[in-house]
Design an enzyme around this catalytic site. Structure first.
Site, PDB file in Angstrom:
ATOM      1  N   HIS A  36      17.323 -48.757  17.603  1.00 25.18           N
ATOM      2  CA  HIS A  36      18.620 -48.935  18.257  1.00 25.18           C
ATOM      3  C   HIS A  36      19.629 -48.024  17.562  1.00 25.18           C
ATOM      4  O   HIS A  36      19.841 -48.113  16.349  1.00 25.18           O
ATOM      5  CB  HIS A  36      19.080 -50.389  18.169  1.00 25.18           C
ATOM      6  CG  HIS A  36      20.299 -50.684  18.985  1.00 25.18           C
ATOM      7  ND1 HIS A  36      20.240 -50.874  20.350  1.00 25.18           N
ATOM      8  CD2 HIS A  36      21.594 -50.806  18.640  1.00 25.18           C
ATOM      9  CE1 HIS A  36      21.461 -51.107  20.805  1.00 25.18           C
ATOM     10  NE2 HIS A  36      22.306 -51.063  19.786  1.00 25.18           N
ATOM     11  N   MET A  71      29.024 -46.371  22.310  1.00 21.53           N
ATOM     12  CA  MET A  71      30.286 -47.112  22.204  1.00 21.53           C
ATOM     13  C   MET A  71      31.418 -46.096  22.160  1.00 21.53           C
ATOM     14  O   MET A  71      32.103 -45.934  21.146  1.00 21.53           O
ATOM     15  CB  MET A  71      30.293 -47.975  20.945  1.00 21.53           C
ATOM     16  CG  MET A  71      29.166 -48.968  20.858  1.00 21.53           C
ATOM     17  SD  MET A  71      29.401 -50.069  19.439  1.00 21.53           S
ATOM     18  CE  MET A  71      27.747 -50.691  19.230  1.00 21.53           C
ATOM     19  N   MET A 140      26.755 -57.936  24.010  1.00 21.48           N
ATOM     20  CA  MET A 140      27.278 -57.915  22.648  1.00 21.48           C
ATOM     21  C   MET A 140      27.567 -59.349  22.199  1.00 21.48           C
ATOM     22  O   MET A 140      28.328 -60.069  22.853  1.00 21.48           O
ATOM     23  CB  MET A 140      28.551 -57.082  22.576  1.00 21.48           C
ATOM     24  CG  MET A 140      28.351 -55.598  22.876  1.00 21.48           C
ATOM     25  SD  MET A 140      27.165 -54.808  21.756  1.00 21.48           S
ATOM     26  CE  MET A 140      27.948 -55.093  20.154  1.00 21.48           C
ATOM     27  N   PHE A 146      31.374 -52.859  14.141  1.00 20.85           N
ATOM     28  CA  PHE A 146      30.937 -53.044  12.757  1.00 20.85           C
ATOM     29  C   PHE A 146      29.699 -53.928  12.712  1.00 20.85           C
ATOM     30  O   PHE A 146      29.554 -54.848  13.519  1.00 20.85           O
ATOM     31  CB  PHE A 146      32.039 -53.693  11.901  1.00 20.85           C
ATOM     32  CG  PHE A 146      33.286 -52.864  11.796  1.00 20.85           C
ATOM     33  CD1 PHE A 146      33.401 -51.888  10.817  1.00 20.85           C
ATOM     34  CD2 PHE A 146      34.329 -53.041  12.683  1.00 20.85           C
ATOM     35  CE1 PHE A 146      34.546 -51.108  10.731  1.00 20.85           C
ATOM     36  CE2 PHE A 146      35.487 -52.274  12.606  1.00 20.85           C
ATOM     37  CZ  PHE A 146      35.591 -51.308  11.624  1.00 20.85           C
ATOM     38  N   GLY A 147      28.827 -53.665  11.755  1.00 18.87           N
ATOM     39  CA  GLY A 147      27.673 -54.513  11.535  1.00 18.87           C
ATOM     40  C   GLY A 147      28.030 -55.714  10.684  1.00 18.87           C
ATOM     41  O   GLY A 147      29.105 -55.793  10.098  1.00 18.87           O
ATOM     42  N   GLY A 148      27.106 -56.666  10.615  1.00 15.16           N
ATOM     43  CA  GLY A 148      27.248 -57.798   9.717  1.00 15.16           C
ATOM     44  C   GLY A 148      28.212 -58.879  10.156  1.00 15.16           C
ATOM     45  O   GLY A 148      28.610 -59.721   9.347  1.00 15.16           O
ATOM     46  N   GLY A 179      23.987 -58.076  17.843  1.00 12.45           N
ATOM     47  CA  GLY A 179      25.033 -58.559  16.945  1.00 12.45           C
ATOM     48  C   GLY A 179      24.732 -59.913  16.343  1.00 12.45           C
ATOM     49  O   GLY A 179      24.630 -60.904  17.065  1.00 12.45           O
ATOM     50  N   GLY A 180      24.527 -59.949  15.047  1.00  8.04           N
ATOM     51  CA  GLY A 180      24.337 -61.226  14.363  1.00  8.04           C
ATOM     52  C   GLY A 180      23.020 -61.917  14.665  1.00  8.04           C
ATOM     53  O   GLY A 180      22.891 -63.124  14.469  1.00  8.04           O
ATOM     54  N   GLY A 200      20.312 -55.611  12.774  1.00  7.37           N
ATOM     55  CA  GLY A 200      20.729 -54.563  11.860  1.00  7.37           C
ATOM     56  C   GLY A 200      20.609 -54.966  10.410  1.00  7.37           C
ATOM     57  O   GLY A 200      19.567 -54.787   9.775  1.00  7.37           O
ATOM     58  N   SER A 201      21.678 -55.538   9.861  1.00  7.60           N
ATOM     59  CA  SER A 201      21.672 -55.895   8.447  1.00  7.60           C
ATOM     60  C   SER A 201      20.615 -56.938   8.128  1.00  7.60           C
ATOM     61  O   SER A 201      20.073 -56.961   7.014  1.00  7.60           O
ATOM     62  CB  SER A 201      23.060 -56.409   8.033  1.00  7.60           C
ATOM     63  OG  SER A 201      23.481 -57.485   8.849  1.00  7.60           O
TER      64      SER A 201
END
Length: 226
Positions: A36, A71, A140, A146-148, A179-180, A200-201
């Site tokens: 991604h 984005m 989303m 932003f990540g995290g 996201g999350g 992601g994170s």
């Protein structure tokens, strides 16, 4: 919903950019299905990620499809360079496209799968008139940029509503959640009708990212107590 196993798409935004090739190889070696790729312009979202030269470097070493999430404002200007930089899937934001149907047609003319992303406040009902034209919808589950961030729980209802809308209209539609996403909410998202999970994170910050990807891939909604 598609009969295939759900897909995992680690978000490169959370990778270690000083050791990007190693992180790309990690995803290659894992059970992940897609990369991604978040392209941010600092205008549509309050952050700048990386541009097409970095994406080209990722594509050079990636052995799995690139799921590119634009984005950015006026994404039509960059569709061809996105394809030429290695994109297999190009997702644009509903909120950024004045002529969405035209944009989706342009993506498909390039030979890519076409996706639309919705911000948390955007109703899925707005996609009714283009639903049959879509390969993917990216919901989303955080505010983009932003990540995290913390997962927005209204996402479950949006996934369920969208899957209901797609039935009989576009049964092969991929519903992606971005996201999350963690193992704490993944099973409930899949049960609601999602079939692509962006992480992601949760993946890249894990002690064992390959095992973490496997833990997401191994979720079976038929045996989960949700």
């Amino acid at each position: 919903m598609s009969l295939q196993k759900h897909l995992i798409a680690p978000s490169v935004l959370a990778a270690d950019f000083a050791n990007l090739r190693d992180d790309i190889q990690m995803v290659n070696n894992s059970e992940a299905d897609w990369f991604h790729i978040d392209i941010m312009d600092g205008v549509f979202v309050p952050n700048i990620s990386f541009g097409f030269p970095v994406m080209q470097a990722i594509a050079k070493h990636a052995t799995k499809p690139l799921d590119v999430h634009l984005m950015i404002v006026d994404p039509d200007r960059y569709l061809k360079v996105c394809k030429d930089s290695g994109a297999d899937i190009i997702t644009v934001h509903y909120e950024a496209c004045t002529h969405l149907h035209r944009t989706l047609a342009a993506i498909k003319e390039l030979g890519c799968k076409a996706g639309v992303a919705l911000n948390p406040h955007t109703p899925v009902a707005l996609l009714k008139d283009v639903l049959a034209d879509l390969d993917l919808v990216c919901l989303m589950s955080v505010n983009p940029g932003f990540g995290g961030q913390k997962f927005i729980t209204n996402t479950y209802a949006k996934v369920q509503e969208l899957r209901g809308m797609a039935q009989g209209v576009n049964d092969g539609l991929f519903i992606e959640v971005d996201g999350g996403v963690t193992t704490d909410n993944a099973a409930r998202l899949l049960k609601a009708g999602a079939d692509v999970l962006v992480a992601g994170s949760f993946v890249f910050s894990a002690k064992d990212p390959i095992a973490t990807v496997k833990s997401l891939k191994d979720i079976d909604i038929n045996v989960q107590n949700i």
